[in-house]
Design a protein around this motif. Structure first.
Motif, short mmCIF file in Angstrom:
data_model
loop_
_atom_site.label_atom_id
_atom_site.label_comp_id
_atom_site.label_asym_id
_atom_site.label_seq_id
_atom_site.Cartn_x
_atom_site.Cartn_y
_atom_site.Cartn_z
N LEU A 1 0.81 -1.22 0.00
CA LEU A 1 0.00 0.00 0.00
C LEU A 1 0.84 1.27 0.00
O LEU A 1 0.28 2.38 -0.03
CB LEU A 1 -0.93 0.01 1.22
N GLY A 2 2.15 1.13 0.02
CA GLY A 2 3.01 2.30 0.08
C GLY A 2 2.81 3.25 -1.08
O GLY A 2 2.88 4.48 -0.92
N GLY A 3 2.56 2.69 -2.27
CA GLY A 3 2.34 3.54 -3.44
C GLY A 3 1.12 4.43 -3.28
O GLY A 3 1.15 5.62 -3.65
N LEU A 4 0.06 3.88 -2.70
CA LEU A 4 -1.14 4.69 -2.46
C LEU A 4 -0.87 5.77 -1.43
O LEU A 4 -1.35 6.90 -1.56
CB LEU A 4 -2.29 3.79 -1.98
N GLY A 5 -0.13 5.41 -0.40
CA GLY A 5 0.23 6.41 0.60
C GLY A 5 1.00 7.56 -0.01
O GLY A 5 0.80 8.73 0.35
N GLY A 6 1.86 7.25 -0.95
CA GLY A 6 2.62 8.30 -1.64
C GLY A 6 1.73 9.23 -2.43
O GLY A 6 1.93 10.46 -2.44
N LEU A 7 0.72 8.67 -3.10
CA LEU A 7 -0.22 9.51 -3.86
C LEU A 7 -0.96 10.47 -2.94
O LEU A 7 -1.13 11.66 -3.26
CB LEU A 7 -1.23 8.63 -4.60
N VAL A 8 -1.42 9.97 -1.80
CA VAL A 8 -2.18 10.82 -0.88
C VAL A 8 -1.29 11.90 -0.27
O VAL A 8 -1.66 13.07 -0.21
CB VAL A 8 -2.82 9.96 0.24
N LEU A 9 -0.09 11.51 0.16
CA LEU A 9 0.84 12.48 0.74
C LEU A 9 1.19 13.57 -0.27
O LEU A 9 1.18 14.77 0.05
CB LEU A 9 2.11 11.78 1.22
N ALA A 10 1.50 13.15 -1.50
CA ALA A 10 1.84 14.14 -2.53
C ALA A 10 0.68 15.05 -2.83
O ALA A 10 0.84 16.27 -3.00
CB ALA A 10 2.30 13.41 -3.80
N GLY A 11 -0.53 14.48 -2.90
CA GLY A 11 -1.71 15.30 -3.17
C GLY A 11 -1.92 16.36 -2.11
O GLY A 11 -2.22 17.52 -2.43
N MET A 12 -1.75 15.99 -0.85
CA MET A 12 -1.93 16.97 0.24
C MET A 12 -0.86 18.05 0.20
O MET A 12 -1.15 19.24 0.38
CB MET A 12 -1.92 16.25 1.59
N LEU A 13 0.38 17.65 -0.05
CA LEU A 13 1.47 18.63 -0.08
C LEU A 13 1.33 19.59 -1.25
O LEU A 13 1.52 20.80 -1.11
CB LEU A 13 2.82 17.90 -0.17
N LEU A 14 0.96 19.05 -2.42
CA LEU A 14 0.88 19.89 -3.62
C LEU A 14 -0.30 20.85 -3.58
O LEU A 14 -0.32 21.83 -4.32
CB LEU A 14 0.82 19.00 -4.87
N GLN A 15 -1.28 20.58 -2.74
CA GLN A 15 -2.39 21.51 -2.59
C GLN A 15 -1.97 22.80 -1.90
O GLN A 15 -2.59 23.85 -2.09
CB GLN A 15 -3.52 20.85 -1.79
N HIS A 16 -0.90 22.73 -1.10
CA HIS A 16 -0.53 23.88 -0.27
C HIS A 16 0.89 24.39 -0.52
O HIS A 16 1.20 25.54 -0.17
CB HIS A 16 -0.67 23.53 1.22
N PHE A 17 1.77 23.53 -1.10
CA PHE A 17 3.17 23.92 -1.24
C PHE A 17 3.66 23.63 -2.66
O PHE A 17 2.95 23.03 -3.47
CB PHE A 17 4.04 23.15 -0.22
N SER A 18 4.90 24.02 -2.94
CA SER A 18 5.48 23.77 -4.25
C SER A 18 5.90 22.30 -4.38
O SER A 18 5.89 21.54 -3.39
CB SER A 18 6.71 24.67 -4.47
N TRP A 19 6.33 21.93 -5.59
CA TRP A 19 6.74 20.55 -5.82
C TRP A 19 7.94 20.15 -4.96
O TRP A 19 8.14 18.96 -4.68
CB TRP A 19 7.05 20.32 -7.29
N ARG A 20 8.74 21.10 -4.52
CA ARG A 20 9.90 20.76 -3.70
C ARG A 20 9.50 20.14 -2.36
O ARG A 20 10.28 19.40 -1.74
CB ARG A 20 10.76 22.00 -3.47
#
Length: 504
Positions: free
Chosen positions: A152-171
């Motif tokens: 399930l790690g891949g799904l966790g990555g999608l969710v984490l990235a989605g939350m971060l990208l909503q508020h911060f830059s790609w970095r």
């Protein structure tokens, strides 16, 4: 006689702490693939990375991880698994943090390679530490949890990235894993360690050959999606990888201290576990690759919503992962493996039935079925690999488990990508026939291109948009059937490996 340096008797609290840390570490390694995938459009826009460079920003991580994982596992066996784990977490953190300070695509690719090196050191260490920390009779649930998190790690990555990208830059998608990795490195100093008390000389020739063979093979498979199966580079790389692997086998069979004792594959259970892991990850990563596009481009979900939409897979995967070991003890490895892979096939078929108008319930049921199959088979396969090697080789056995996962994942993405591309292009051709040459080429190349063309074509674009989405769904359906055929081949291979008594 070679012996294993065993840890002192561990308390239940320390075992629990160890499992939590090791599962978090392996989840981070797996998540780092999808985290960067989600950020790729923003990275390309900000850095000016070409399509080829963007592909390498993603793929070089998998390539380095797959190529070096066997050597890293052997190092842990010889010099201490905790030390290799902590060193890997530090390398991972440095590679993840470096994009905060680099601007060019070439440097991004280089930092991703460094992160892949850290990941190769982390993955086998996590599983071998868990295995060495538990007596055999209490190991099943811990390995089941590890396998579930890895799945399930891949799904966790999608969710984490989605939350971060909503508020911060790609970095931010690089900074967050770096911070987590540093925290894990410090915390991991508290976990038990183990290694071979009488280590033999490190097999440098075997390490080089294994890295070259796996790296060349994975490189060829990764290039399939953009070059096609019939391209000279793809065929040459896959053929070269197979030749190098044959040479690796010959060298290892003659070595008195091999990196990987190839005679282990004569053990039916060890071979069954390796085949099962490969086909599971072929199916799982191929499915995620297709569904991520389906949800965003056909159903119109955001990146975050599409990641959250796939989480029902955990409803069946987690509990059945914990039940996998008792099921194997009751029914035997071959029965559980074949039954679980059959459920995976059912999940593939259900996903293949989704269309542009399917409701969310249909998707949730399909991924729950798939999760049930993976939940039953993944821990059983991992245990079959680890339980059939001496303790001194836990690191290498863990690395075999990891290498087969990476090869399977690369194969699944390549298969789905090539089938999707071929079927989509053929299906959408008639709908794009009346477009200007440049627009027609963009529409035929990908669903993304077709949607862009359609959005700029006024009312006439609606027909193209509908046709392109239907064409993508056709390609997804056929690709799921191809994945199902791969899993069916895995069932056939498992059945041929031996009778139930030998595999139980």
């Amino acid at each position: 006689m070679r012996t294993e340096l065993k840890p002192v008797e561990l308390s239940a609290a320390l075992r629990t702490w160890t499992v939590v840390l090791m599962c978090t570490a392996v989840g981070l390694v797996i998540a780092m693939v999808t985290i960067v995938n989600a950020a790729l459009p923003a990275i390309g826009a900000d850095t000016g990375a070409s399509q080829a460079e963007q592909t390498w920003i993603v793929d070089v991580y998998t390539l380095v991880l797959a190529a070096l994982v066997l050597a890293a596992g052997a190092l842990g066996d010889r010099h201490g698994r905790r030390g290799v784990l902590v060193a890997g977490l530090i390398v991972f953190a440095l590679g993840s943090a470096a994009p905060m300070f680099v601007e060019t695509p070439a440097w991004l690719i280089s930092t991703r390679a460094v992160t892949g090196l850290g990941a190769a050191m982390i993955m086998p260490a996590t599983l071998s530490i868990i295995n060495a920390s538990f007596p055999p009779q209490r190991r099943g649930r811990a390995i089941g949890l590890w396998a579930a998190v890895a799945g399930l790690g891949g799904l966790g990555g999608l969710v984490l990235a989605g939350m971060l990208l909503q508020h911060f830059s790609w970095r931010s998608v690089f900074l967050a894993p770096a911070v987590i990795s540093v925290a894990l490195a410090v915390a991991s100093l508290t976990v038990p360690t183990s290694h071979d008390r009488d280590p033999r000389a490190f097999d440098i020739i075997g390490a080089v050959l294994s890295a070259a063979a796996i790296g060349t093979l994975v490189f060829g498979v990764l290039r399939v999606a953009d070059l096609g199966w019939d391209h000279g580079l793809v065929l040459g790389s896959i053929a070269g990888g197979l030749v190098l692997f044959g040479l690796f086998v010959m060298v290892e069979l003659r070595s008195t201290a091999p990196l990987l004792d190839m005679r282990l594959f004569r053990n039916a259970a060890f071979a069954t576990g390796s085949i099962s892991v490969t086909v599971q990850f072929t199916a799982g990563f191929g499915m995620f690759f297709a569904l991520a596009q389906y949800l965003q481009l056909v159903q119109g979900y955001s990146a975050l919503k599409s990641g959250l939409a796939l989480w029902p897979i955990a409803v069946t995967l987690f509990p059945l992962s914990l039940l996998s070991a008792p099921l194997v003890r009751r029914f035997g490895l071959r029965t559980v493996t074949c039954a679980g892979l059959a459920v995976v096939i059912a999940g593939m078929v259900l996903i293949g039935q989704l269309d542009a108008n399917s409701n969310y319930l249909s998707l949730a049921v399909a991924v729950c079925v798939l999760g049930a199959g993976i939940g039953v088979t993944a821990p059983a396969a991992t245990s079959a690999i680890l339980d059939n090697v001496p303790p001194a080789q836990y690191g290498v056995a863990s690395a075999v488990n990891d290498a087969t996962r990476e090869i399977g994942a690369a194969l699944g993405i390549a298969l789905v990508g090539s089938v999707l591309s071929a079927v989509y292009s053929d299906s959408v051709t008639s709908a794009a026939a009346q477009l200007p040459p440049d627009a027609r080429e963009a529409a035929e190349e990908s669903l993304v291109g077709a949607l862009v063309v359609a959005s700029n074509s006024g009312p006439a674009g609606q027909a193209l948009m509908t046709a392109a989405r239907l064409s993508f769904v056709d390609g997804m359906r056929i690709s799921m059937f191809v994945l199902a055929a791969v899993v069916l081949a895995g069932i056939a291979a498992t059945t041929l490996l031996g009778n139930q008594k030998r595999l139980s």
